[in-house]
Design an enzyme around this catalytic site. Sequence first.
Site, PDB file in Angstrom:
ATOM      1  N   ASP A 171      82.585   1.407  32.268  1.00  0.00           N
ATOM      2  CA  ASP A 171      83.459   0.973  33.377  1.00  0.00           C
ATOM      3  C   ASP A 171      83.108  -0.467  33.761  1.00  0.00           C
ATOM      4  O   ASP A 171      83.988  -1.292  34.033  1.00  0.00           O
ATOM      5  CB  ASP A 171      83.253   1.914  34.578  1.00  0.00           C
ATOM      6  N   HIS A 254      91.835  -1.396  32.143  1.00  0.00           N
ATOM      7  CA  HIS A 254      92.105  -0.204  32.953  1.00  0.00           C
ATOM      8  C   HIS A 254      93.525   0.325  32.754  1.00  0.00           C
ATOM      9  O   HIS A 254      93.750   1.536  32.823  1.00  0.00           O
ATOM     10  CB  HIS A 254      91.818  -0.462  34.439  1.00  0.00           C
ATOM     11  N   HIS A 257      93.277   2.235  29.627  1.00  0.00           N
ATOM     12  CA  HIS A 257      92.635   3.508  30.004  1.00  0.00           C
ATOM     13  C   HIS A 257      93.672   4.479  30.556  1.00  0.00           C
ATOM     14  O   HIS A 257      93.738   5.640  30.158  1.00  0.00           O
ATOM     15  CB  HIS A 257      91.549   3.271  31.051  1.00  0.00           C
ATOM     16  N   HIS A 271      85.835   8.475  32.424  1.00  0.00           N
ATOM     17  CA  HIS A 271      86.593   7.273  32.767  1.00  0.00           C
ATOM     18  C   HIS A 271      86.051   6.030  32.029  1.00  0.00           C
ATOM     19  O   HIS A 271      86.790   5.331  31.333  1.00  0.00           O
ATOM     20  CB  HIS A 271      86.520   7.079  34.292  1.00  0.00           C
TER      21      HIS A 271
HETATM   22 ZN   LIG Z   1      87.111   1.878  36.508  1.00  0.00          ZN
END
Ligand SMILES: [Zn+2]
Length: 365
Positions: A171, A254, A257, A271
């Site tokens: 992340d 992101h 993602h 995540h």
């Molecule tokens: Zn994140």
Amino acid sequence: MLKVIQSPAKYLQGPDASTLFGQYAKNLADSFFVIADDFVMKLAGEKVLNGLHSHDISCHAERFNGECSHVEINRLIAILKKHGCRGVVGIGGGKTLDTAKAIGYYQKLPVVVIPTIASTDAPTSALSVIYTEAGEFEEYLIYPKNPDMVVMDTAIIAKAPVRLLVAGMGDALSTWFEAKACYDARATSMAGGQSTVAALSLARLCYDTLLAEGEKARLAAQAGVVTDALERIVEANTYLSGIGFESSGLAGAHAIHNGFTILEECHHLYHGEKVAFGTLAQLVLQNSPMEEIETVLNFCQKVGLPVTLAEMGVKDDIDGKIMAVAKATCAEGETIHNMPFPVTPESVHAAILTADLLGQQWLAR
Ligand SMILES: [Zn+2]
């Protein structure tokens, strides 16, 4: 447009911080409502309650039922009111912390969050993700301020499963690249303005810290011990990445993602694991120099983050699935549109497939 940076009012980190924080918490309130799920209450509840009691702070501990839903938030608020507590403490993972933030917001009370893992950069932020009771996404709640205090007890975090710390590094890996893209595009961040040089610098420090300390920190976590490298990675995963993403902004990684969340076979991933691959795809999308791409590939391999679609669990009908991922990535309102150039589903599709081949080639060296 204004430049805006925001952060939690206080950030504490170190072994046993979850006990030592009482000294600082007493300045916020003289009575706290403490929530955690059963597992975390056994793991850390005593440390936290002792930390409060030793400074003559009264508290009422209550079980969190596991879902950050409006029903659960309201149930806990009713109990808090009965006990007349003047502050909220959340101990645990994202949903517990998000619930504590929501209670503090609705009751206008100070909030202390005590994460027991360092797997994302969400704890320092001024937002919660609200789910239905059935666990489906409902809405983001964006607050006028960040938590009053974030407390990272590295003695607890070092004992958590290693894969969670590594996911936190995934992340954090995207933070610098997304911050730089937003800065170049003069995009609006989650803080509601353009990025400051301060936030951009913290994002860069986040990336440099990962490269310097990531592998050493993974090994410390594997041994379940606290080292300087582990301390620095916990700070990078939580504070540096937290300020970096919130006050500089999110962009390609992101959004990619989010695109991958439509694939059933990716649901087992954390995540940060999907964000790591999204970072690699963003680097291809923006045509970063090969040297930079190889630095990221090397880092991912060293700490154990996925660099190929196979490692992500995507093994058949790749072309069709990645086109669907690319379309979801480019949905209206997605942060992919913070990139400093126009992005289309076709260009994301091309970037993901090329990132996959770069990853395969790297692993086969
Ligand atoms: Zn994140």
